[in-house]
Design a protein around this motif. Structure first.
Motif, mmCIF file in Angstrom:
data_model
loop_
_atom_site.group_PDB
_atom_site.id
_atom_site.type_symbol
_atom_site.label_atom_id
_atom_site.label_comp_id
_atom_site.label_asym_id
_atom_site.label_seq_id
_atom_site.Cartn_x
_atom_site.Cartn_y
_atom_site.Cartn_z
ATOM 1 N N MET A 195 0.824 -1.207 0.000
ATOM 2 C CA MET A 195 0.000 0.000 0.000
ATOM 3 C C MET A 195 0.865 1.269 0.000
ATOM 4 O O MET A 195 0.559 2.233 -0.692
ATOM 5 N N LEU A 196 1.935 1.245 0.792
ATOM 6 C CA LEU A 196 2.811 2.428 0.853
ATOM 7 C C LEU A 196 3.507 2.635 -0.495
ATOM 8 O O LEU A 196 3.596 3.772 -0.982
ATOM 9 N N ARG A 197 3.989 1.542 -1.103
ATOM 10 C CA ARG A 197 4.643 1.681 -2.414
ATOM 11 C C ARG A 197 3.669 2.212 -3.449
ATOM 12 O O ARG A 197 4.009 3.062 -4.273
ATOM 13 N N ALA A 198 2.429 1.696 -3.413
ATOM 14 C CA ALA A 198 1.421 2.126 -4.391
ATOM 15 C C ALA A 198 1.081 3.614 -4.210
ATOM 16 O O ALA A 198 0.801 4.328 -5.172
ATOM 17 N N THR A 199 1.171 4.089 -2.966
ATOM 18 C CA THR A 199 0.841 5.492 -2.681
ATOM 19 C C THR A 199 1.814 6.449 -3.368
ATOM 20 O O THR A 199 1.429 7.540 -3.786
ATOM 21 N N VAL A 200 3.075 6.047 -3.491
ATOM 22 C CA VAL A 200 4.069 6.960 -4.096
ATOM 23 C C VAL A 200 4.530 6.495 -5.478
ATOM 24 O O VAL A 200 5.515 7.002 -6.001
ATOM 25 N N ALA A 201 3.808 5.516 -6.081
ATOM 26 C CA ALA A 201 4.208 5.044 -7.421
ATOM 27 C C ALA A 201 4.008 6.162 -8.446
ATOM 28 O O ALA A 201 3.094 6.979 -8.314
ATOM 29 N N ASP A 202 4.906 6.204 -9.442
ATOM 30 C CA ASP A 202 4.801 7.231 -10.491
ATOM 31 C C ASP A 202 3.612 6.957 -11.413
ATOM 32 O O ASP A 202 3.287 5.831 -11.686
#
Ligand SMILES: [Fe+2]
Length: 170
Positions: A163-170
């Protein structure tokens, strides 16, 4: 008849506890779980600090995600501490031990929402590494309860990482 006062002490000797897990293993696992508990508490505090201080376009998703996470981590801390007790050892009780839970002093004044997410990702990854190692040791010792607890904790942290990675994905 006067009742003997209960004395708080670790049950590290096999003769006092016969649950098929030897004293050396229980002591070692209690230490590993104490480190995991410290990491969990550190993340509770950090998620709170970021929950309050995040700004920018990611405010709402990060404000909500950090709240969800500090609540889940708080429940987990109780489960981890109680497993340490069930293994015959003391949950951290001294002020010094509790002070160790606090995350490194750091200013959030200049942190962007993205840098908060990256900071949380690093913490979750550290937790996952520590838990996977401890779960491996628990599995080797046939300590199914600790292994099962750590599997549940790993499920939470790996989902949080997604979820955290998806929040800052380009
Ligand atoms: Fe709040």
């Amino acid at each position: 008849m006067a009742q003997a006062a209960a004395v708080l002490q670790p049950e590290s000797h096999n003769e006092n506890m016969s649950i098929g897990l030897d004293g050396d293993y229980r002591k070692d696992m209690a230490e590993s779980l104490t480190e995991i508990l410290a990491g969990t508490y550190g993340m509770i505090i950090k998620n709170h600090v970021f929950h309050w201080n995040v700004v920018g376009p990611l405010f709402k998703p990060l404000h909500e995600l950090t709240e969800e996470h500090y609540q889940a981590l708080f429940e987990a801390a109780d489960i981890i501490a109680e497993r340490i007790r069930a293994l015959g050892h003391l949950a951290p009780e001294s002020l010094k031990a509790i002070a160790d839970f606090a995350p490194d002093a750091k200013s959030v004044k200049h942190m962007t929402a993205e840098s908060m997410v990256k900071d949380l990702i690093r913490d979750h990854e550290k937790c996952v590494g520590d838990m996977r190692k401890a779960a491996g040791k628990a599995g080797e010792a046939s300590d199914l309860v600790t292994e099962d607890m750590l599997t549940a904790r790993l499920t939470f942290h790996e989902k949080a990482l997604w979820m955290l990675r998806a929040t800052v994905a380009d």
